[in-house]
Design a protein around this motif. Structure first.
Motif, PDB file in Angstrom:
ATOM      1  N   VAL A 174      29.918  48.060  43.744  1.00  0.00           N
ATOM      2  CA  VAL A 174      28.523  47.690  43.539  1.00  0.00           C
ATOM      3  C   VAL A 174      27.965  47.193  44.869  1.00  0.00           C
ATOM      4  N   SER A 175      26.665  46.947  44.898  1.00  0.00           N
ATOM      5  CA  SER A 175      26.051  46.408  46.109  1.00  0.00           C
ATOM      6  C   SER A 175      26.402  44.929  46.254  1.00  0.00           C
ATOM      7  N   LYS A 176      26.197  44.397  47.465  1.00  0.00           N
ATOM      8  CA  LYS A 176      26.424  42.966  47.674  1.00  0.00           C
ATOM      9  C   LYS A 176      25.507  42.145  46.787  1.00  0.00           C
ATOM     10  N   THR A 177      24.287  42.628  46.580  1.00  0.00           N
ATOM     11  CA  THR A 177      23.351  41.928  45.691  1.00  0.00           C
ATOM     12  C   THR A 177      23.867  41.919  44.267  1.00  0.00           C
ATOM     13  N   GLY A 178      24.406  43.051  43.825  1.00  0.00           N
ATOM     14  CA  GLY A 178      24.958  43.118  42.474  1.00  0.00           C
ATOM     15  C   GLY A 178      26.151  42.198  42.297  1.00  0.00           C
ATOM     16  N   ALA A 179      27.030  42.170  43.286  1.00  0.00           N
ATOM     17  CA  ALA A 179      28.197  41.289  43.222  1.00  0.00           C
ATOM     18  C   ALA A 179      27.759  39.831  43.192  1.00  0.00           C
ATOM     19  N   SER A 180      26.747  39.494  43.979  1.00  0.00           N
ATOM     20  CA  SER A 180      26.242  38.122  44.016  1.00  0.00           C
ATOM     21  C   SER A 180      25.655  37.722  42.671  1.00  0.00           C
ATOM     22  N   LYS A 181      24.888  38.621  42.054  1.00  0.00           N
ATOM     23  CA  LYS A 181      24.287  38.315  40.756  1.00  0.00           C
ATOM     24  C   LYS A 181      25.369  38.111  39.691  1.00  0.00           C
ATOM     25  N   ASN A 182      26.361  38.965  39.658  1.00  0.00           N
ATOM     26  CA  ASN A 182      27.431  38.844  38.667  1.00  0.00           C
ATOM     27  C   ASN A 182      28.195  37.536  38.854  1.00  0.00           C
ATOM     28  N   LEU A 183      28.445  37.174  40.110  1.00  0.00           N
ATOM     29  CA  LEU A 183      29.176  35.945  40.390  1.00  0.00           C
ATOM     30  C   LEU A 183      28.351  34.723  40.012  1.00  0.00           C
ATOM     31  N   ARG A 184      27.059  34.726  40.346  1.00  0.00           N
ATOM     32  CA  ARG A 184      26.201  33.586  40.020  1.00  0.00           C
ATOM     33  C   ARG A 184      26.062  33.410  38.507  1.00  0.00           C
ATOM     34  N   ARG A 185      25.915  34.508  37.790  1.00  0.00           N
ATOM     35  CA  ARG A 185      25.805  34.395  36.338  1.00  0.00           C
ATOM     36  C   ARG A 185      27.085  33.818  35.742  1.00  0.00           C
ATOM     37  N   ALA A 186      28.232  34.251  36.254  1.00  0.00           N
ATOM     38  CA  ALA A 186      29.507  33.729  35.762  1.00  0.00           C
ATOM     39  C   ALA A 186      29.638  32.238  36.069  1.00  0.00           C
ATOM     40  N   GLU A 187      29.300  31.860  37.290  1.00  0.00           N
ATOM     41  CA  GLU A 187      29.372  30.447  37.671  1.00  0.00           C
ATOM     42  C   GLU A 187      28.456  29.595  36.798  1.00  0.00           C
ATOM     43  N   GLN A 188      27.254  30.089  36.535  1.00  0.00           N
ATOM     44  CA  GLN A 188      26.284  29.324  35.747  1.00  0.00           C
ATOM     45  C   GLN A 188      26.805  29.064  34.334  1.00  0.00           C
ATOM     46  N   LYS A 189      27.354  30.099  33.706  1.00  0.00           N
ATOM     47  CA  LYS A 189      27.831  29.954  32.340  1.00  0.00           C
ATOM     48  C   LYS A 189      29.002  28.974  32.250  1.00  0.00           C
ATOM     49  N   VAL A 190      29.947  29.099  33.186  1.00  0.00           N
ATOM     50  CA  VAL A 190      31.127  28.229  33.142  1.00  0.00           C
ATOM     51  C   VAL A 190      30.767  26.805  33.551  1.00  0.00           C
ATOM     52  N   LEU A 191      30.003  26.656  34.619  1.00  0.00           N
ATOM     53  CA  LEU A 191      29.663  25.314  35.107  1.00  0.00           C
ATOM     54  C   LEU A 191      28.786  24.561  34.104  1.00  0.00           C
ATOM     55  N   ARG A 192      27.939  25.269  33.382  1.00  0.00           N
ATOM     56  CA  ARG A 192      27.104  24.606  32.377  1.00  0.00           C
ATOM     57  C   ARG A 192      27.968  23.936  31.316  1.00  0.00           C
ATOM     58  N   ARG A 193      29.031  24.594  30.933  1.00  0.00           N
ATOM     59  CA  ARG A 193      29.943  24.025  29.937  1.00  0.00           C
ATOM     60  C   ARG A 193      30.736  22.856  30.522  1.00  0.00           C
TER      61      ARG A 193
END
Length: 249
Positions: A205-224
């Motif tokens: 994927v693009s660097k932008t796509g990788a960044s978005k996937n990583l940020r979404r994962a971090e947000q979900k886990v860190l929120r919990r």
């Protein structure tokens, strides 16, 4: 308490038999053993590799000679929830004969079953494991001594632990794999051993796509994780208050 995790193969368990002939897995949601009738009542999440595999697995289980009762509670796509009844297996009886008890859900797939059991003493655990070898094949995956304080800590924070698990389950497969690759690859180390470019290359994927996937994962886990903080703060407060109190004169 002695906690033992075993990869167990029982030769008298209908669930294990079904996973040998159908592409399904079982994960217990609730169980209750009726000592008078020597029956185990379970509510189980059944997952198939696809819709057809689930249908095949449910039919195989319902027709199994050792099934004493079967009820389909719900079904959606390749997953279902069932209520079932089976007789006591040899392994179940052996565990109970040595005052053992279930400490976690059963997970059954590919012809074997992951058991989490507890014993009050090491001698009870040793005797049970020795007797289990007579009619069952198993491998001890983990064995730990849990103190009363550790056990109490787990019980008191079940809601927080469940919240963390729910956060992990919220991740899409892409988010989960991206976060796992970032951690394993050293993205969060200083200096970094992995970059957005290496993550992008790993998933094509693009660097932008990788960044978005990583940020979404971090947000979900860190929120919990942040949601669990209040329980820890309340736990620590008495000690802080005690340390800051003014001694009586």
């Amino acid at each position: 308490m002695i906690s033992v995790t075993m990869d167990m193969v029982q030769y008298d368990c209908p669930y294990i038999d079904v996973t040998d002939v159908a592409d399904v897995s079982f994960h217990t949601m609730h169980w209750d053993f009726n000592t008078a009738q020597q029956e185990l009542e379970t509510r189980i999440l059944v997952t198939g590799d696809d819709h057809g595999a689930l249908t095949n697995g449910l039919n195989e289980l319902q027709d199994h000679e050792r099934m004493l009762g079967f009820e389909l509670l719900s079904r959606r796509g390749d997953t279902a929830v069932i209520k079932s009844f089976i007789g006591q297996t040899n392994a179940m009886q052996t565990i109970r004969d040595h005052d053992g008890y279930i400490t976690g859900p059963f997970q059954i797939q590919d012809g074997s079953e992951l058991w989490n059991v507890g014993f009050d003493t090491g001698a009870d655990a040793d005797d049970a494991l020795a007797d289990l070898e007579v009619e069952n094949d198993f491998r001890v995956e983990a064995r730990n001594a849990t103190s009363f304080e550790d056990y109490l800590d787990v019980i008191q924070h079940l809601d927080a632990a469940k919240g963390l698990l729910d956060g992990c389950r919220e991740l899409s497969e892409t988010e989960r794999l991206t976060l796992q690759k970032a951690v394993d690859g050293g993205y969060f180390r200083t200096p970094r051993d992995a970059t957005l470019e290496t993550l992008a290359d790993a998933f094509d994927v693009s660097k932008t796509g990788a960044s978005k996937n990583l940020r979404r994962a971090e947000q979900k886990v860190l929120r919990r994780i942040v949601a669990a903080f209040p329980a820890l703060v309340e736990e620590d407060r008495p000690n802080r208050d005690e340390g800051n109190s003014v001694p009586e004169r």
